[in-house]
Design an enzyme around this catalytic site. Structure first.
Site, PDB file in Angstrom:
ATOM      1  N   MET A  14      -0.921   5.716   3.901  1.00  0.00           N
ATOM      2  CA  MET A  14      -0.020   5.864   5.051  1.00  0.00           C
ATOM      3  C   MET A  14      -0.504   5.094   6.272  1.00  0.00           C
ATOM      4  O   MET A  14       0.296   4.474   6.977  1.00  0.00           O
ATOM      5  CB  MET A  14       0.137   7.351   5.411  1.00  0.00           C
ATOM      6  N   ASP A  33     -11.192   2.775   9.662  1.00  0.00           N
ATOM      7  CA  ASP A  33     -11.547   3.574   8.469  1.00  0.00           C
ATOM      8  C   ASP A  33     -13.058   3.723   8.456  1.00  0.00           C
ATOM      9  O   ASP A  33     -13.753   3.245   9.376  1.00  0.00           O
ATOM     10  CB  ASP A  33     -11.007   2.928   7.177  1.00  0.00           C
ATOM     11  N   VAL A  90      -5.756  10.506   7.983  1.00  0.00           N
ATOM     12  CA  VAL A  90      -6.877  10.696   7.038  1.00  0.00           C
ATOM     13  C   VAL A  90      -6.463  11.766   6.034  1.00  0.00           C
ATOM     14  O   VAL A  90      -5.423  12.405   6.198  1.00  0.00           O
ATOM     15  CB  VAL A  90      -8.188  11.088   7.779  1.00  0.00           C
ATOM     16  N   GLU A  92      -5.618  15.053   3.769  1.00  0.00           N
ATOM     17  CA  GLU A  92      -5.013  16.310   4.234  1.00  0.00           C
ATOM     18  C   GLU A  92      -6.016  17.464   4.220  1.00  0.00           C
ATOM     19  O   GLU A  92      -5.893  18.401   3.412  1.00  0.00           O
ATOM     20  CB  GLU A  92      -3.796  16.576   3.330  1.00  0.00           C
ATOM     21  N   LYS A  97      -9.641  16.685   9.876  1.00  0.00           N
ATOM     22  CA  LYS A  97      -8.718  16.267  10.949  1.00  0.00           C
ATOM     23  C   LYS A  97      -9.215  16.802  12.291  1.00  0.00           C
ATOM     24  O   LYS A  97      -9.185  16.087  13.295  1.00  0.00           O
ATOM     25  CB  LYS A  97      -7.301  16.749  10.640  1.00  0.00           C
ATOM     26  N   SER A 119       1.242  16.215   6.487  1.00  0.00           N
ATOM     27  CA  SER A 119       2.475  16.624   5.804  1.00  0.00           C
ATOM     28  C   SER A 119       2.655  18.126   5.901  1.00  0.00           C
ATOM     29  O   SER A 119       3.735  18.635   5.615  1.00  0.00           O
ATOM     30  CB  SER A 119       2.412  16.278   4.319  1.00  0.00           C
ATOM     31  N   HIS A 140       5.249  12.721  11.716  1.00  0.00           N
ATOM     32  CA  HIS A 140       5.234  12.678  10.251  1.00  0.00           C
ATOM     33  C   HIS A 140       6.131  11.555   9.724  1.00  0.00           C
ATOM     34  O   HIS A 140       7.355  11.679   9.697  1.00  0.00           O
ATOM     35  CB  HIS A 140       5.685  14.049   9.708  1.00  0.00           C
ATOM     36  N   GLU A 152       9.397  12.809  11.540  1.00  0.00           N
ATOM     37  CA  GLU A 152       9.508  14.162  12.085  1.00  0.00           C
ATOM     38  C   GLU A 152       8.552  14.277  13.272  1.00  0.00           C
ATOM     39  O   GLU A 152       7.361  13.975  13.138  1.00  0.00           O
ATOM     40  CB  GLU A 152       9.139  15.202  11.017  1.00  0.00           C
ATOM     41  N   ASN A 190      10.216  18.456   3.678  1.00  0.00           N
ATOM     42  CA  ASN A 190       9.545  19.002   2.498  1.00  0.00           C
ATOM     43  C   ASN A 190       9.985  20.438   2.228  1.00  0.00           C
ATOM     44  O   ASN A 190      10.103  20.858   1.081  1.00  0.00           O
ATOM     45  CB  ASN A 190       8.022  18.941   2.659  1.00  0.00           C
TER      46      ASN A 190
HETATM   47  N1  LIG Z   1       0.846   9.556   0.812  1.00  0.00           N
HETATM   48  C1  LIG Z   1       2.021  10.010   1.215  1.00  0.00           C
HETATM   49  O1  LIG Z   1       3.057   9.843   0.557  1.00  0.00           O
HETATM   50  C2  LIG Z   1       2.118  10.722   2.535  1.00  0.00           C
HETATM   51  C3  LIG Z   1       3.379  10.854   3.144  1.00  0.00           C
HETATM   52  C4  LIG Z   1       3.456  11.452   4.406  1.00  0.00           C
HETATM   53  C5  LIG Z   1       2.316  11.956   5.005  1.00  0.00           C
HETATM   54  N2  LIG Z   1       1.094  11.826   4.353  1.00  0.00           N
HETATM   55  C6  LIG Z   1      -0.085  12.347   5.068  1.00  0.00           C
HETATM   56  O2  LIG Z   1      -0.799  11.222   5.592  1.00  0.00           O
HETATM   57  C7  LIG Z   1      -2.195  11.525   5.619  1.00  0.00           C
HETATM   58  C8  LIG Z   1      -2.947  10.432   4.881  1.00  0.00           C
HETATM   59  O3  LIG Z   1      -2.511  10.409   3.553  1.00  0.00           O
HETATM   60  P1  LIG Z   1      -2.731   9.123   2.638  1.00  0.00           P
HETATM   61  O4  LIG Z   1      -1.912   9.339   1.421  1.00  0.00           O
HETATM   62  O5  LIG Z   1      -2.560   7.896   3.435  1.00  0.00           O
HETATM   63  O6  LIG Z   1      -4.293   9.292   2.282  1.00  0.00           O
HETATM   64  P2  LIG Z   1      -5.268   8.183   1.663  1.00  0.00           P
HETATM   65  O7  LIG Z   1      -6.297   8.952   0.925  1.00  0.00           O
HETATM   66  O8  LIG Z   1      -4.506   7.120   0.967  1.00  0.00           O
HETATM   67  O9  LIG Z   1      -5.951   7.509   2.959  1.00  0.00           O
HETATM   68  C9  LIG Z   1      -6.789   8.207   3.829  1.00  0.00           C
HETATM   69  C10 LIG Z   1      -7.759   7.232   4.435  1.00  0.00           C
HETATM   70  O10 LIG Z   1      -8.479   7.891   5.453  1.00  0.00           O
HETATM   71  C11 LIG Z   1      -9.808   7.395   5.433  1.00  0.00           C
HETATM   72  N3  LIG Z   1     -10.716   8.283   6.162  1.00  0.00           N
HETATM   73  C12 LIG Z   1     -11.316   9.429   5.749  1.00  0.00           C
HETATM   74  N4  LIG Z   1     -12.116   9.903   6.739  1.00  0.00           N
HETATM   75  C13 LIG Z   1     -12.002   9.051   7.790  1.00  0.00           C
HETATM   76  C14 LIG Z   1     -12.592   8.984   9.094  1.00  0.00           C
HETATM   77  N5  LIG Z   1     -13.452   9.905   9.502  1.00  0.00           N
HETATM   78  N6  LIG Z   1     -12.262   7.947   9.908  1.00  0.00           N
HETATM   79  C15 LIG Z   1     -11.392   6.995   9.484  1.00  0.00           C
HETATM   80  N7  LIG Z   1     -10.825   7.006   8.265  1.00  0.00           N
HETATM   81  C16 LIG Z   1     -11.118   8.000   7.431  1.00  0.00           C
HETATM   82  C17 LIG Z   1     -10.109   7.258   3.945  1.00  0.00           C
HETATM   83  O11 LIG Z   1     -11.218   6.423   3.728  1.00  0.00           O
HETATM   84  C18 LIG Z   1      -8.801   6.682   3.439  1.00  0.00           C
HETATM   85  O12 LIG Z   1      -8.786   5.271   3.473  1.00  0.00           O
HETATM   86  C19 LIG Z   1      -2.359  12.907   5.034  1.00  0.00           C
HETATM   87  O13 LIG Z   1      -2.400  13.845   6.059  1.00  0.00           O
HETATM   88  C20 LIG Z   1      -1.080  13.087   4.207  1.00  0.00           C
HETATM   89  O14 LIG Z   1      -0.712  14.433   4.059  1.00  0.00           O
HETATM   90  C21 LIG Z   1       0.969  11.221   3.154  1.00  0.00           C
END
Ligand SMILES: NC(=O)c1ccc[n+]([C@@H]2O[C@H](COP(=O)([O-])OP(=O)(O)OC[C@H]3O[C@@H](n4cnc5c(N)ncnc54)[C@H](O)[C@@H]3O)[C@@H](O)[C@H]2O)c1
Length: 403
Positions: A14, A33, A90, A92, A97, A119, A140, A152, A190
């Site tokens: 994301m 990251d 980052v 969930e 967070k 989410s 969101h 959202e 959702n």
């Molecule tokens: N994947 C989806 O379809 C989707 C859709 C909507 C919302 N979300 C939400 O978005 C958020 C991220 O989900 P995602 O799927 O992108 O996860 P992901 O695992 O693909 O990416 C998360 C990234 O965060 C990095 N990270 C971890 N700790 C960190 C820190 N201290 N500083 C900087 N970076 C750090 C990780 O290395 C990773 O690259 C979650 O809260 C998820 O619920 C995801």
């Protein structure tokens, strides 16, 4: 408030997409990251999104370079000292967070808005980890963020109206459609989607119809894809997680069908694992066998399938959202179109209820509750509307007014 520069924490699925959307709008963005490899992989994803636009003739290679210049990869918060808004993306996990919000609170200017792309987690709780809960808000985006229009906007208990207004304008400047959602489990989309996906799973495990038949019925109704194709795209692990949170908050009407756990335990997670309800590797599918086993446990009689059985629970949940003031009825319909692809010709889930007639929706839900259980029990607001003769289009008033 003017936003001159943004920061994104997390360059994963994301975060990279969100940084692309921000840069595309012309705003400089820092993408952070934990190490340079993750940052590079995020930057690569952004470039790929731009490359596809060039291939489609929507941008020139020169434009791409100009947009890429707006994105700065980083592994440190030093680059967040002059950002006006941060979008955290980052994994969930609440503790992670909160820790990030505390770090951002220390380094970012006092006026910086700290937003989360969570989410499902509580914005109020994240805000409480900072000295600026009035500046903490949920933002969101939906996957894939460079395509999906809906955002959202979720205020926590302490979020100020000013912050809500600022992130709403910010989202619009990204050419997104922001919808205000008052904090509740699953937020809006959702929360509405899950009863639909869950009922499709009940139908499948009870032998009402095959997954292909259910998917085809949803597409014939006008949905962009059927529920099982959608779950395969979203990832069964994500759905399982959201399902748990919804069950905890709303109780039995969100109790997940057994099928979810069975697929989750078998690591049939969808596209990401190569197989879910459908197989993406060209080998034999485990799914049909597992469905067969579940059907035997359910006596294999086959309950009745109808499109109402999967669509009406969404109308019911949307009525709960109106009743609880989660969002305005008009915003709920916008969110369903922009976030789920609810058919344009039906205008939205509540407008669809109005068109069928809320008396028909109520009696159908009562009938379904008698046949399949209390999860179909109609929301009190529906009964109230019907009692007041607010039946929808035919009486010129339902969830909406018709002149
Ligand atoms: N994947 C989806 O379809 C989707 C859709 C909507 C919302 N979300 C939400 O978005 C958020 C991220 O989900 P995602 O799927 O992108 O996860 P992901 O695992 O693909 O990416 C998360 C990234 O965060 C990095 N990270 C971890 N700790 C960190 C820190 N201290 N500083 C900087 N970076 C750090 C990780 O290395 C990773 O690259 C979650 O809260 C998820 O619920 C995801």
């Amino acid at each position: 408030m003017y936003i001159y520069k943004a920061g994104v924490v997390g360059a994963g699925t994301m975060g990279a997409e969100i940084a692309q959307v921000i840069s595309y709008s012309g705003l400089p963005v820092v993408l952070k990251d934990v190490n340079q490899d993750f940052v590079n992989s995020g930057l690569k994803k952004i470039r790929e999104i731009y490359k596809r636009r060039v291939e489609k003739g929507k941008m020139s290679a020169q434009d791409v370079e100009a947009k890429m210049m707006l994105v700065t990869g980083s592994t440190s918060y030093d680059d967040f000292k002059d950002v006006d808004i941060v979008v955290e993306a980052v994994p969930e996990k609440m503790e992670l967070k909160k820790k990030i919000f505390q770090e951002l609170d220390k380094v970012c200017p006092e006026g910086t808005i700290l937003s989360s792309n969570t989410s499902s987690l509580s914005i109020s709780e994240m805000g409480s980890a900072t000295r600026r809960p009035h500046k903490v808000v949920g933002l969101h985006f939906f996957f894939p963020a460079h395509i999906m229009k809906l955002v959202e906007v979720i205020p926590g208990l302490a979020t100020s109206d000013e912050t809500v207004d600022d992130v709403t304008s910010f989202s619009e400047s990204l050419r997104k459609i922001p919808v205000r959602v008052n904090e509740c489990a699953g937020f809006l989309v959702n929360r509405l989607l899950m009863p639909y996906l869950n009922e499709a799973a009940y139908c499948l495990q009870e032998g009402s119809a095959s997954m292909r038949e259910i998917d085809q019925a949803a597409v014939a109704f006008g949905m962009p894809m059927g529920p099982f194709t959608l779950v395969d795209n979203l990832g069964l692990d994500v759905c399982e997680e959201v399902g748990k949170i919804l069950l905890e908050s709303y109780g039995d009407r969100m109790r997940p069908a057994e099928l979810w756990k069975k697929f989750y335990d078998a690591k049939l997670l969808g596209r990401k694992s190569g197989a879910g309800f459908y197989n993406y590797q060209g080998t034999d599918s485990l799914a049909d066998k597992m469905v067969e086993e579940l059907r035997k446990q359910h006596g294999g009689k086959g309950s009745k399938f109808s499109i109402e059985r999967i669509i009406f629970p969404m109308i019911n949940e949307a009525a709960y959202c109106v009743q609880e003031h989660v969002s305005k009825a008009s915003d709920i319909d916008i969110a369903m179109r922009a976030g789920v692809g609810f058919p344009e010709d039906k205008a939205g889930i509540l407008a669809y209820g109005d068109k069928i007639g809320l008396d028909v929706v109520l009696s159908t839900l009562e009938k379904l509750a008698g046949e399949h259980g209390a999860r179909f029990w109609p929301c009190p607001l529906l009964r109230r509307l019907v009692g007041a003769n607010f039946l929808g289009v035919k009486t010129k008033r339902g969830f909406f007014e018709y002149t």
